[in-house]
Design an enzyme around this catalytic site. Structure first.
Site, PDB file in Angstrom:
ATOM      1  N   GLY A  29       0.829  -1.199   0.000  1.00  0.00           N
ATOM      2  CA  GLY A  29       0.000   0.000   0.000  1.00  0.00           C
ATOM      3  C   GLY A  29       0.862   1.247   0.000  1.00  0.00           C
ATOM      4  O   GLY A  29       2.003   1.226  -0.470  1.00  0.00           O
ATOM      5  N   CYS A  30       0.343   2.330   0.536  1.00  0.00           N
ATOM      6  CA  CYS A  30       1.077   3.594   0.573  1.00  0.00           C
ATOM      7  C   CYS A  30       2.416   3.423   1.285  1.00  0.00           C
ATOM      8  O   CYS A  30       2.476   2.932   2.410  1.00  0.00           O
ATOM      9  CB  CYS A  30       0.245   4.646   1.300  1.00  0.00           C
ATOM     10  SG  CYS A  30       1.097   6.202   1.557  1.00  0.00           S
ATOM     11  N   TYR A  31       3.492   3.839   0.632  1.00  0.00           N
ATOM     12  CA  TYR A  31       4.815   3.621   1.241  1.00  0.00           C
ATOM     13  C   TYR A  31       5.055   4.481   2.465  1.00  0.00           C
ATOM     14  O   TYR A  31       5.915   4.180   3.289  1.00  0.00           O
ATOM     15  CB  TYR A  31       5.954   3.781   0.239  1.00  0.00           C
ATOM     16  CG  TYR A  31       5.959   4.977  -0.674  1.00  0.00           C
ATOM     17  CD1 TYR A  31       5.430   6.206  -0.318  1.00  0.00           C
ATOM     18  CD2 TYR A  31       6.545   4.865  -1.940  1.00  0.00           C
ATOM     19  CE1 TYR A  31       5.477   7.295  -1.174  1.00  0.00           C
ATOM     20  CE2 TYR A  31       6.601   5.944  -2.813  1.00  0.00           C
ATOM     21  CZ  TYR A  31       6.066   7.159  -2.430  1.00  0.00           C
ATOM     22  OH  TYR A  31       6.102   8.239  -3.286  1.00  0.00           O
TER      23      TYR A  31
END
Length: 202
Positions: free
Chosen positions: A34-36
């Site tokens: 997902g979002c880093y």
């Protein structure tokens, strides 16, 4: 004078050997969950992790920008490249954290973040990493830890592109942002609760 020079050169060579010996304990793994920003913030607190860099892997465009990756057309996924000391932590622990702090059963999605750039993936650099990733996925599926099968891909590592500077250490630098409070902070709290004995000392 010659003896002093010889001793200095010998000491320098030993220093280099010692440094080289130390670096052999370091290994790098690249994962996308997902979002880093979220994944980076978690691993930065795991004991044994030396560095976490946010970036992109798995795509077909060289040196992509964040804006390009966000379109979902470059083939890249948001990832973090984790460098860790094998004498302090190991692949199994790295993967345990990975499968705890994100949902590996949602295809191309983590919460409100939707798109192939948010897919769950492990990019392996050698057979050890590949087998370790496949093994933990098989064990989690067998134990039915999740209600749905794991969709995490295990793919060979090809290239890592570091994201723009403002993406690095994003949570640490933007704790007051709504996304950090509502999305990242709960993941960190879950990680700290489950892995309380594995946290870096502050």
């Amino acid at each position: 004078m010659k003896n002093i020079l010889a001793i200095c050169l010998f000491a320098f060579s030993l220093s280099g050997f010692s440094q080289a010996k130390k670096t052999t304990n370091l290994e790098t793994i690249t994962v996308g969950g997902g979002c880093y920003w979220c994944v980076e913030a978690v691993y930065e607190n795991l004991n044994g992790v030396k560095s976490v860099v946010s970036g992109f892997s798995g795509g077909k465009v060289a040196n992509p920008t964040y804006e390009e990756v966000c379109t979902g057309t470059t083939g890249h996924t948001e990832v973090v490249q984790i460098t860790y000391d094998k004498t302090i932590t190991d692949l199994n622990e790295i993967f345990q954290v990975f499968f705890t702090v994100h949902d590996p059963t949602t295809l191309n999605r983590q919460g409100a973040d939707v798109g192939t750039q948010y897919r769950s993936v492990i990019f392996y650099k050698n057979e050890e990493q590949k087998k370790a990733a496949q093994s933990i996925i098989a064990e989690l599926n067998k134990a039915k830890v999740y209600d749905s099968p794991i969709v995490t891909k295990v793919e060979p590592f090809t290239k890592f592109y570091k994201a723009e500077d403002y993406h690095q250490n994003y949570y640490a630098n933007n704790k007051s942002q709504p996304y950090c409070k509502m999305v990242i902070q709960p993941k960190i709290e879950k990680f700290e609760k489950v892995f309380k004995d594995k946290l870096k000392k502050k």
